[in-house]
Design a protein around this motif. Structure first.
Motif, PDB file in Angstrom:
ATOM      1  N   ASP A 240       0.828  -1.221   0.000  1.00 14.17           N
ATOM      2  CA  ASP A 240       0.000   0.000   0.000  1.00 14.17           C
ATOM      3  C   ASP A 240       0.851   1.256   0.000  1.00 14.17           C
ATOM      4  O   ASP A 240       0.545   2.240  -0.683  1.00 14.17           O
ATOM      5  N   LEU A 241       1.894   1.206   0.808  1.00 14.41           N
ATOM      6  CA  LEU A 241       2.775   2.368   0.940  1.00 14.41           C
ATOM      7  C   LEU A 241       3.493   2.643  -0.389  1.00 14.41           C
ATOM      8  O   LEU A 241       3.688   3.797  -0.775  1.00 14.41           O
ATOM      9  N   GLY A 242       3.824   1.584  -1.101  1.00 17.01           N
ATOM     10  CA  GLY A 242       4.461   1.722  -2.406  1.00 17.01           C
ATOM     11  C   GLY A 242       3.483   2.291  -3.422  1.00 17.01           C
ATOM     12  O   GLY A 242       3.793   3.244  -4.144  1.00 17.01           O
ATOM     13  N   GLU A 243       2.277   1.715  -3.444  1.00 16.35           N
ATOM     14  CA  GLU A 243       1.285   2.134  -4.447  1.00 16.35           C
ATOM     15  C   GLU A 243       0.817   3.565  -4.241  1.00 16.35           C
ATOM     16  O   GLU A 243       0.470   4.257  -5.187  1.00 16.35           O
ATOM     17  N   ASN A 244       0.803   3.996  -2.979  1.00 16.71           N
ATOM     18  CA  ASN A 244       0.286   5.344  -2.686  1.00 16.71           C
ATOM     19  C   ASN A 244       1.383   6.340  -2.323  1.00 16.71           C
ATOM     20  O   ASN A 244       1.122   7.368  -1.687  1.00 16.71           O
ATOM     21  N   PHE A 245       2.592   6.024  -2.737  1.00 14.41           N
ATOM     22  CA  PHE A 245       3.758   6.856  -2.412  1.00 14.41           C
ATOM     23  C   PHE A 245       3.581   8.307  -2.896  1.00 14.41           C
ATOM     24  O   PHE A 245       3.215   8.549  -4.037  1.00 14.41           O
ATOM     25  N   ILE A 246       3.833   9.262  -2.008  1.00 15.89           N
ATOM     26  CA  ILE A 246       3.851  10.668  -2.435  1.00 15.89           C
ATOM     27  C   ILE A 246       5.301  11.164  -2.455  1.00 15.89           C
ATOM     28  O   ILE A 246       5.800  11.621  -3.471  1.00 15.89           O
ATOM     29  N   ARG A 247       5.940  11.057  -1.314  1.00 11.53           N
ATOM     30  CA  ARG A 247       7.340  11.484  -1.223  1.00 11.53           C
ATOM     31  C   ARG A 247       7.983  10.828   0.000  1.00 11.53           C
ATOM     32  O   ARG A 247       7.288  10.212   0.810  1.00 11.53           O
ATOM     33  N   ALA A 248       9.300  10.998   0.102  1.00 18.90           N
ATOM     34  CA  ALA A 248      10.004  10.521   1.291  1.00 18.90           C
ATOM     35  C   ALA A 248      10.700  11.717   1.921  1.00 18.90           C
ATOM     36  O   ALA A 248      10.862  12.760   1.274  1.00 18.90           O
ATOM     37  N   ILE A 249      11.068  11.574   3.193  1.00 25.34           N
ATOM     38  CA  ILE A 249      11.797  12.650   3.866  1.00 25.34           C
ATOM     39  C   ILE A 249      13.024  12.042   4.542  1.00 25.34           C
ATOM     40  O   ILE A 249      12.919  10.998   5.191  1.00 25.34           O
ATOM     41  N   ASN A 250      14.157  12.704   4.339  1.00 20.67           N
ATOM     42  CA  ASN A 250      15.396  12.272   4.979  1.00 20.67           C
ATOM     43  C   ASN A 250      15.375  12.723   6.443  1.00 20.67           C
ATOM     44  O   ASN A 250      15.274  13.920   6.729  1.00 20.67           O
ATOM     45  N   GLY A 251      15.457  11.774   7.369  1.00 23.35           N
ATOM     46  CA  GLY A 251      15.361  12.064   8.805  1.00 23.35           C
ATOM     47  C   GLY A 251      16.514  12.910   9.341  1.00 23.35           C
ATOM     48  O   GLY A 251      16.373  13.556  10.373  1.00 23.35           O
ATOM     49  N   ARG A 252      17.625  12.919   8.641  1.00 24.59           N
ATOM     50  CA  ARG A 252      18.758  13.710   9.135  1.00 24.59           C
ATOM     51  C   ARG A 252      18.696  15.150   8.605  1.00 24.59           C
ATOM     52  O   ARG A 252      18.777  16.093   9.358  1.00 24.59           O
TER      53      ARG A 252
ATOM     54  N   LYS B 196      16.142  16.414   6.736  1.00 25.12           N
ATOM     55  CA  LYS B 196      14.730  16.815   6.559  1.00 25.12           C
ATOM     56  C   LYS B 196      14.429  17.202   5.103  1.00 25.12           C
ATOM     57  O   LYS B 196      13.419  17.817   4.809  1.00 25.12           O
ATOM     58  N   ARG B 197      15.316  16.830   4.204  1.00 21.18           N
ATOM     59  CA  ARG B 197      15.082  17.092   2.784  1.00 21.18           C
ATOM     60  C   ARG B 197      13.997  16.196   2.238  1.00 21.18           C
ATOM     61  O   ARG B 197      13.867  15.045   2.629  1.00 21.18           O
ATOM     62  N   ILE B 198      13.256  16.729   1.276  1.00 23.16           N
ATOM     63  CA  ILE B 198      12.236  15.928   0.603  1.00 23.16           C
ATOM     64  C   ILE B 198      12.887  15.109  -0.507  1.00 23.16           C
ATOM     65  O   ILE B 198      13.726  15.624  -1.255  1.00 23.16           O
ATOM     66  N   LEU B 199      12.504  13.838  -0.575  1.00 25.75           N
ATOM     67  CA  LEU B 199      13.119  12.942  -1.557  1.00 25.75           C
ATOM     68  C   LEU B 199      12.049  12.361  -2.463  1.00 25.75           C
ATOM     69  O   LEU B 199      10.975  11.992  -1.993  1.00 25.75           O
ATOM     70  N   GLY B 200      12.355  12.263  -3.739  1.00 26.49           N
ATOM     71  CA  GLY B 200      11.415  11.651  -4.688  1.00 26.49           C
ATOM     72  C   GLY B 200      11.538  10.140  -4.667  1.00 26.49           C
ATOM     73  O   GLY B 200      12.412   9.588  -3.994  1.00 26.49           O
ATOM     74  N   LYS B 201      10.650   9.500  -5.448  1.00 26.56           N
ATOM     75  CA  LYS B 201      10.667   8.032  -5.401  1.00 26.56           C
ATOM     76  C   LYS B 201      11.935   7.438  -5.994  1.00 26.56           C
ATOM     77  O   LYS B 201      12.312   6.327  -5.675  1.00 26.56           O
ATOM     78  N   GLU B 202      12.625   8.205  -6.850  1.00 30.04           N
ATOM     79  CA  GLU B 202      13.845   7.684  -7.471  1.00 30.04           C
ATOM     80  C   GLU B 202      15.075   7.850  -6.595  1.00 30.04           C
ATOM     81  O   GLU B 202      16.166   7.400  -6.961  1.00 30.04           O
TER      82      GLU B 202
ATOM     83  N   ASN C 160      23.518   3.790   2.836  1.00 27.45           N
ATOM     84  CA  ASN C 160      23.619   2.984   4.036  1.00 27.45           C
ATOM     85  C   ASN C 160      23.402   3.873   5.263  1.00 27.45           C
ATOM     86  O   ASN C 160      23.978   4.954   5.364  1.00 27.45           O
ATOM     87  N   GLY C 161      22.522   3.451   6.158  1.00 24.96           N
ATOM     88  CA  GLY C 161      22.286   4.191   7.392  1.00 24.96           C
ATOM     89  C   GLY C 161      21.215   5.261   7.281  1.00 24.96           C
ATOM     90  O   GLY C 161      20.940   5.963   8.257  1.00 24.96           O
ATOM     91  N   ASP C 162      20.593   5.400   6.106  1.00 22.70           N
ATOM     92  CA  ASP C 162      19.555   6.424   5.947  1.00 22.70           C
ATOM     93  C   ASP C 162      18.385   6.197   6.896  1.00 22.70           C
ATOM     94  O   ASP C 162      17.980   5.063   7.152  1.00 22.70           O
ATOM     95  N   ILE C 163      17.844   7.329   7.390  1.00 19.58           N
ATOM     96  CA  ILE C 163      16.628   7.299   8.207  1.00 19.58           C
ATOM     97  C   ILE C 163      15.552   7.965   7.362  1.00 19.58           C
ATOM     98  O   ILE C 163      15.707   9.127   6.964  1.00 19.58           O
ATOM     99  N   ILE C 164      14.505   7.219   7.035  1.00 24.18           N
ATOM    100  CA  ILE C 164      13.578   7.679   6.000  1.00 24.18           C
ATOM    101  C   ILE C 164      12.128   7.628   6.470  1.00 24.18           C
ATOM    102  O   ILE C 164      11.679   6.608   7.012  1.00 24.18           O
ATOM    103  N   LYS C 165      11.430   8.717   6.241  1.00 19.06           N
ATOM    104  CA  LYS C 165       9.972   8.683   6.420  1.00 19.06           C
ATOM    105  C   LYS C 165       9.341   8.612   5.035  1.00 19.06           C
ATOM    106  O   LYS C 165       9.731   9.342   4.126  1.00 19.06           O
ATOM    107  N   ILE C 166       8.360   7.729   4.894  1.00 18.85           N
ATOM    108  CA  ILE C 166       7.625   7.648   3.633  1.00 18.85           C
ATOM    109  C   ILE C 166       6.277   8.335   3.845  1.00 18.85           C
ATOM    110  O   ILE C 166       5.559   8.032   4.803  1.00 18.85           O
ATOM    111  N   VAL C 167       5.952   9.264   2.947  1.00 15.43           N
ATOM    112  CA  VAL C 167       4.639   9.912   3.007  1.00 15.43           C
ATOM    113  C   VAL C 167       3.798   9.313   1.882  1.00 15.43           C
ATOM    114  O   VAL C 167       4.239   9.273   0.726  1.00 15.43           O
ATOM    115  N   ALA C 168       2.590   8.834   2.241  1.00 16.72           N
ATOM    116  CA  ALA C 168       1.726   8.204   1.225  1.00 16.72           C
ATOM    117  C   ALA C 168       0.301   8.698   1.416  1.00 16.72           C
ATOM    118  O   ALA C 168      -0.056   9.269   2.453  1.00 16.72           O
ATOM    119  N   HIS C 169      -0.529   8.477   0.378  1.00 24.11           N
ATOM    120  CA  HIS C 169      -1.950   8.873   0.465  1.00 24.11           C
ATOM    121  C   HIS C 169      -2.651   8.081   1.550  1.00 24.11           C
ATOM    122  O   HIS C 169      -2.402   6.886   1.711  1.00 24.11           O
TER     123      HIS C 169
END
Ligand code: GTP
Ligand code: MG
Length: 394
Positions: A360-372, A374-380, A385-394
């Motif tokens: 579901d999270l993959g199908e409804n992906f909007i963007r990701a956020i780098n936890g360190r 706080k940059r917005i990241l696209g799906k690509e 290694n060691g990334d802390i990631i929040k996934i924002v989805a519909h």
């Protein structure tokens, strides 16, 4: 969701001992071939420096544990029966049991470093066999297993493509999807293997070449030589130079047991251990521990934990990423800090991570956020290694 690694090899080489040393599961171990009939499944851990130290708060792992800033990331291990030459023709226990390894992402191929066992796993005398011979025939049996899955009813599928159109790589992918192999890998394997321009000329050789290519990309192996405690320093060096990763499953198992009963302090992967209370040891235990210590000095540890980590980080090329729901505090909804540590292939994207957590999270992906940052990241976005990631989805 969990990553799985298979332990394979000819009978009696020490697969179950290695499995038990890695997972601490108690399983049948015997000095004769075919001790294992039903597969054993357990969990082992690979170590990684935990990012919680950056925020000065301890983490709350849902799986595994974290000790002294070292996170133990779980990996599923599966130990199967021994393979003999022509297992695909029904020899030994056959190769049907390999179907238990469909989900395995790679194989630890266990060979007998002492060269004492024939191809059926019977003792024939120290140094009588070349450990690399084990590797060759077991690899061939794995190829035959995958070729069997691809080849099943393939002529029918090929005829259909000839009469109705369609792509060979799609036909093959239908057959290997159950092995956890994706379309891209299948297409690459078919291309590299090369197929006859006229499908009427398709032979078993074509099927086998595709199987070989698929294994290269999607089920990579490392060679682990067990029973290395029986080798001289010279033999150890020779086998190492031939690309065999040397371990003693037996010694690792003994150390884990001694550590559990409080006799020694030992962390898997360490190249030494400390005796907690000399007075608690009898002479036999002391001698056994000193023998183990001598081997560890020579080999840089028992090699067991190192072998698993080599498999995960270097052969499978995994990195560790930490999905969180609150990117400011690095927590999930309930406030658990860095609850998950996930192994992903190097080169995976933010979208791959979303799918790995939940479809579901993959199908409804909007963007990701780098936890360190706080940059917005696209799906690509390619994960580090060691990334802390929040996934924002519909
Ligand atoms: N010295 C020594 N012996 C070992 C080691 N690992 C396994 N052995 C011995 O080798 C024999 C076979 O061990 P298993 O772990 O049952 O081997 P396996 O490959 O699982 O065997 P099957 O299930 O029969 O295919 C047993 O007698 C073990 O005690 C090791 O690292 N050192
Ligand atoms: Mg076994």
């Amino acid at each position: 969701m969990s990553n799985q690694i298979g332990i394979i090899g000819k009978p009696n080489v020490g697969k179950s001992t290695l499995f038990s040393a890695l997972t601490e599961n108690i399983v049948g171990i015997g000095n004769y071939p075919f001790t294992t009939i039903q597969s054993n499944i357990g969990v082992a851990y690979v170590r990684v420096k935990c990012p919680h130290i950056e925020i000065g708060k301890s983490c709350n792992p849902k799986f595994g544990k974290c000790e002294n800033g070292i996170r133990y990331v779980p990996v599923q291990i599966i130990d199967v029966a021994g393979l003999v030459p022509d297992a695909h023709l029904g020899k030994g226990l056959g190769n049907k049991f390999l179907d238990d390894l469909r989900k395995a992402e790679g194989f630890i191929q266990v060979v007998d470093s002492t060269g004492s066992l024939d191809r059926q796993g019977n003792f024939v005398g120290f140094g009588k066999f070349d450990p690399m011979d084990d590797y060759e025939f077991v690899h061939k049996e794995i190829v035959m297993w995958i070729a069997g899955i691809i080849g099943d009813n393939i002529q029918k599928g090929l005829r259909k493509i000839e009469s109705e159109g369609g792509k060979v790589e799609e036909l093959i992918h239908q057959k290997v999807a159950g092995l956890g192999i994706d379309e891209k890998t299948t297409a690459m394997a078919v291309k590299n293997a090369g197929i006859p321009s006229n499908l009427k000329n398709w032979t078993d050789e074509d099927t086998m070449r595709i199987a070989e290519e698929l294994i290269k990309y999607s089920k990579p192996s490392m060679i682990v030589g067990t029973k290395a405690d029986q080798l001289s320093p010279e033999q150890l060096n020779i086998l190492k130079s031939r690309g065999i990763f040397l371990v003693s499953g037996d010694y690792e198992l003994a150390l884990k047991k001694a550590s559990k009963t409080g006799l020694i302090k030992y962390n898997p992967g360490d190249n030494d251990f400390t005796i907690i209370d000399e007075t608690k040891l009898n002479n036999q235990q002391r001698d056994a521990l000193e023998k183990i210590r001598k081997f560890m000095k020579m080999n840089g540890g028992t090699g067991v934990q190192q072998a698993l980590e080599h498999m995960v980080y270097d052969v499978l090329n995994y990195i560790v990423v930490y999905p969180v729901e609150d990117e400011s505090h690095w927590t999930d909804k309930s406030g658990n800090i860095l609850p998950d540590a996930i192994l992903m292939k190097k080169g995976s994207t933010a979208l791959d991570l979303a799918y790995k957590i939940h479809t579901d999270l993959g199908e409804n992906f909007i963007r990701a956020i780098n936890g360190r940052t706080k940059r917005i990241l696209g799906k690509e976005y390619v994960l580090n290694n060691g990334d802390i990631i929040k996934i924002v989805a519909h």
